[in-house]
Scaffold this motif. Structure first.
Motif, short mmCIF file in Angstrom:
data_model
loop_
_atom_site.label_atom_id
_atom_site.label_comp_id
_atom_site.label_asym_id
_atom_site.label_seq_id
_atom_site.Cartn_x
_atom_site.Cartn_y
_atom_site.Cartn_z
N ALA A 25 -38.38 23.66 74.18
CA ALA A 25 -37.13 24.15 74.76
C ALA A 25 -36.37 23.07 75.52
O ALA A 25 -35.16 23.20 75.74
CB ALA A 25 -37.43 25.31 75.70
N ILE A 26 -37.08 22.01 75.91
CA ILE A 26 -36.47 20.96 76.73
C ILE A 26 -36.58 19.65 75.96
O ILE A 26 -37.63 19.39 75.34
CB ILE A 26 -37.25 20.82 78.06
CG1 ILE A 26 -37.20 22.13 78.83
CG2 ILE A 26 -36.73 19.65 78.90
CD1 ILE A 26 -38.24 22.18 79.93
N PHE A 27 -35.53 18.83 75.99
CA PHE A 27 -35.60 17.56 75.27
C PHE A 27 -35.33 16.39 76.21
O PHE A 27 -34.68 16.55 77.25
CB PHE A 27 -34.65 17.59 74.06
CG PHE A 27 -35.06 18.67 73.11
CD1 PHE A 27 -36.10 18.46 72.21
CD2 PHE A 27 -34.50 19.94 73.18
CE1 PHE A 27 -36.55 19.48 71.39
CE2 PHE A 27 -34.94 20.97 72.35
CZ PHE A 27 -35.97 20.73 71.45
N THR A 28 -35.86 15.23 75.85
CA THR A 28 -35.83 14.09 76.75
C THR A 28 -34.47 13.38 76.69
O THR A 28 -33.53 13.88 76.07
CB THR A 28 -36.97 13.10 76.41
OG1 THR A 28 -36.71 12.58 75.10
CG2 THR A 28 -38.33 13.80 76.44
N ASP A 29 -34.38 12.21 77.28
CA ASP A 29 -33.09 11.50 77.39
C ASP A 29 -32.68 10.73 76.13
O ASP A 29 -31.52 10.40 75.97
CB ASP A 29 -33.16 10.51 78.55
CG ASP A 29 -33.09 11.21 79.90
OD1 ASP A 29 -32.29 12.16 80.03
OD2 ASP A 29 -33.83 10.81 80.82
N HIS A 30 -33.68 10.40 75.28
CA HIS A 30 -33.37 9.54 74.15
C HIS A 30 -33.92 10.07 72.84
O HIS A 30 -34.80 10.94 72.85
CB HIS A 30 -33.94 8.12 74.38
CG HIS A 30 -33.40 7.48 75.61
ND1 HIS A 30 -34.01 7.62 76.83
CD2 HIS A 30 -32.29 6.73 75.81
CE1 HIS A 30 -33.30 6.98 77.75
NE2 HIS A 30 -32.25 6.43 77.15
N MET A 31 -33.40 9.54 71.74
CA MET A 31 -33.95 9.86 70.42
C MET A 31 -33.92 8.60 69.57
O MET A 31 -33.17 7.66 69.84
CB MET A 31 -33.14 10.98 69.77
CG MET A 31 -31.67 10.66 69.54
SD MET A 31 -30.83 12.14 68.88
CE MET A 31 -29.21 11.45 68.55
N PHE A 32 -34.78 8.61 68.55
CA PHE A 32 -34.80 7.51 67.58
C PHE A 32 -33.99 7.98 66.38
O PHE A 32 -34.10 9.14 65.97
CB PHE A 32 -36.24 7.22 67.16
CG PHE A 32 -36.38 6.09 66.17
CD1 PHE A 32 -36.71 4.82 66.61
CD2 PHE A 32 -36.19 6.30 64.81
CE1 PHE A 32 -36.84 3.77 65.69
CE2 PHE A 32 -36.32 5.26 63.89
CZ PHE A 32 -36.65 3.99 64.34
N GLY A 132 -53.47 19.91 80.17
CA GLY A 132 -53.12 20.65 78.96
C GLY A 132 -51.71 20.43 78.46
O GLY A 132 -51.36 20.87 77.37
N THR A 133 -50.87 19.76 79.23
CA THR A 133 -49.49 19.52 78.80
C THR A 133 -49.41 18.23 77.98
O THR A 133 -50.34 17.42 77.99
CB THR A 133 -48.54 19.38 80.01
OG1 THR A 133 -48.97 18.25 80.79
CG2 THR A 133 -48.56 20.63 80.88
N SER A 134 -48.30 18.05 77.27
CA SER A 134 -48.12 16.83 76.48
C SER A 134 -46.65 16.65 76.14
O SER A 134 -45.82 17.51 76.43
CB SER A 134 -48.95 16.92 75.19
OG SER A 134 -48.62 18.09 74.49
N LEU A 135 -46.34 15.52 75.53
CA LEU A 135 -44.98 15.28 75.03
C LEU A 135 -45.03 15.46 73.52
O LEU A 135 -45.70 14.69 72.81
CB LEU A 135 -44.50 13.86 75.39
CG LEU A 135 -43.04 13.56 75.02
CD1 LEU A 135 -42.08 14.39 75.89
CD2 LEU A 135 -42.74 12.08 75.20
N CYS A 162 -38.03 14.26 71.30
CA CYS A 162 -39.25 14.46 72.10
C CYS A 162 -39.05 15.64 73.05
O CYS A 162 -37.98 15.77 73.65
CB CYS A 162 -39.55 13.26 72.99
SG CYS A 162 -39.39 11.67 72.22
N SER A 163 -40.11 16.43 73.20
CA SER A 163 -40.01 17.61 74.06
C SER A 163 -41.29 17.78 74.88
O SER A 163 -42.38 17.89 74.31
CB SER A 163 -39.82 18.84 73.15
OG SER A 163 -39.88 20.02 73.90
N PRO A 164 -41.17 17.75 76.22
CA PRO A 164 -42.36 18.01 77.03
C PRO A 164 -42.78 19.47 76.84
O PRO A 164 -41.95 20.37 76.92
CB PRO A 164 -41.89 17.75 78.47
CG PRO A 164 -40.41 17.81 78.43
CD PRO A 164 -39.95 17.56 77.03
N VAL A 165 -44.08 19.68 76.53
CA VAL A 165 -44.56 21.04 76.25
C VAL A 165 -45.72 21.42 77.16
O VAL A 165 -46.49 20.57 77.60
CB VAL A 165 -44.95 21.22 74.76
CG1 VAL A 165 -43.73 21.02 73.87
CG2 VAL A 165 -46.08 20.30 74.34
N GLY A 166 -45.81 22.72 77.42
CA GLY A 166 -46.81 23.23 78.34
C GLY A 166 -48.18 23.35 77.70
O GLY A 166 -48.37 23.12 76.50
#
Ligand SMILES: *Cc1c(COP(=O)(O)O)cnc(C)c1O
Length: 356
Positions: A25-32, A132-135, A162-166
């Motif tokens: 649901a959330i995305f980081t500041d950059h993309m490739f 338990g969380t990851s990117l 990239c999305s940080p996930v629970g």
């Protein structure tokens, strides 16, 4: 090819409560991002840029004919604050296998691995800290030719977001209820079942929706020809444990070759278990169950890693596995795989790649 980097001047605020991340649901500041143009010599201009919408012509082919492939992998933060990716080279190899099936030009796996490392390195602070969380990393390729004729694309985009996930399991490994699908099929041999492509998911939504309405969380697919042999679950491969054998369906073209599946087979064999990759019919599963020989059932995939199955419903037959509790082998496999991923136990297989 050099990967150019343009950093954002407007970084987002990172989520403050990592227990509420959820998934995707959330995305980081950059993309490739990287373009393919047949008349410009192929894949070119690999770059990392601020995360932003992509403008496409409404006639872009991916909107109409589904020429699309994707991948899914994770970066993990260890207790001593290192960042690890799990077998990323396997994901890029599989992406090329999917590309081959969908007439998408092959990517340079080495360059794309560099791209993943560079992107995760830039987004390091986005890799969450909570247990338990990851990117989650989502590479994908779409056909962008502005043309309604049906043909393999000559212009494409490769993108990684990239999305940080629970944590998948907030309260310990919870066994899931699974509906054995007898009406719809996901894929057939000769189709695209082995490719990670959006079309397979589009084909699965209806069955998934109906299973959900009956209070089952996922469907178990049977083969499309005989409607008899076990294939896989929604986004997981599946394993059946008996007294003397751990069985998982053989890869025959209609099943997605999971990297967690492959790693699980290697780990279980190294622990001395007898793992068979073979055809397994739903009748054999029912028979094993009736004889009290079906000890554990579990799914494997990047999202959940190992997901114990507590109940299987096949027509009117309800099979409750291991009293709906997690079994010893499922637990051991989960602990070992996640132990390697989060750098808690030594990585004897050399599966992790550290991002500096
Ligand atoms: C991605 C996926 C899996 C699991 O693959 P992993 O590499 O283990 O994450 C299984 N089935 C389907 C249909 C998938 O798309």
């Amino acid at each position: 090819m050099e990967i150019k980097v343009t950093l954002t001047t407007n970084p987002k605020t990172k989520p403050s409560d990592e227990s509420k991340l959820g998934f995707g649901a959330i995305f980081t500041d950059h993309m490739f991002i990287m373009n393919y143009d047949e008349d410009l010599g192929g894949w070119h201009d690999p770059r990392i840029v601020p995360y932003a919408p992509i403008a496409l012509d409404p006639s872009a082919m991916c909107f109409h004919y589904g020429q699309e492939v994707f991948e899914g992998l994770k970066a993990y933060r260890t207790q001593d604050d290192r960042i690890l990716m799990f077998r990323p080279e396997e994901n890029l190899k599989r992406l090329n296998a999917s590309n081959e099936r969908l007439c998408i030009p092959k990517i340079d796996e080495q360059l794309c691995l560099e791209g993943l490392k560079k992107l995760v390195s830039i987004e390091k602070d986005w890799v969450p800290h909570l247990d338990g969380t990851s990117l989650y990393l989502r590479p994908f390729i779409i056909a962008t030719d502005p043309h309604l004729g049906v043909h393999p694309a000559k212009n494409l985009l490769y993108v990684v977001i990239c999305s940080p996930v629970g944590a998948y399991y907030a309260e310990g490994l919870n066994p899931v209820k699974i509906y054995v699908e007898t009406n719809y099929v996901r894929a057939v041999r000769g189709g695209m079942g082995f490719a990670k492509t959006g079309g397979n998911y589009a084909a699965s939504l209806k069955a998934q929706d109906e299973a959900n309405s009956l209070n089952y969380s996922q469907v178990l697919w049977l083969d499309g020809v005989h409607r008899k042999y076990i294939e896989e679950v929604g986004a997981m491969n599946i394993f059946f444990v008996t007294d003397d054998e751990i069985i998982t369906p053989k890869l025959e073209g209609s099943i997605l070759p999971g990297i967690t599946r492959k790693s699980s087979i290697e780990l279980l064999r190294s622990m001395g278990y007898n793992v068979s990759e073979r055809r397994l019919s739903i009748d054999e599963v029912c028979d094993l169950y009736d004889k009290g020989k079906l000890k554990e059932v579990f799914g494997t995939g990047t999202a959940a890693v190992v997901s114990p199955v507590g109940e299987l419903k096949y027509d009117d037959k309800i099979m409750v596995i291991n009293n709906s509790l997690i079994g010893d082998i499922s637990q051991k496999l989960y602990d070992t795989l996640t132990g390697i991923q989060w750098g808690k136990i030594s990585d004897n297989f050399n599966w992790t790649t550290e991002v500096k």
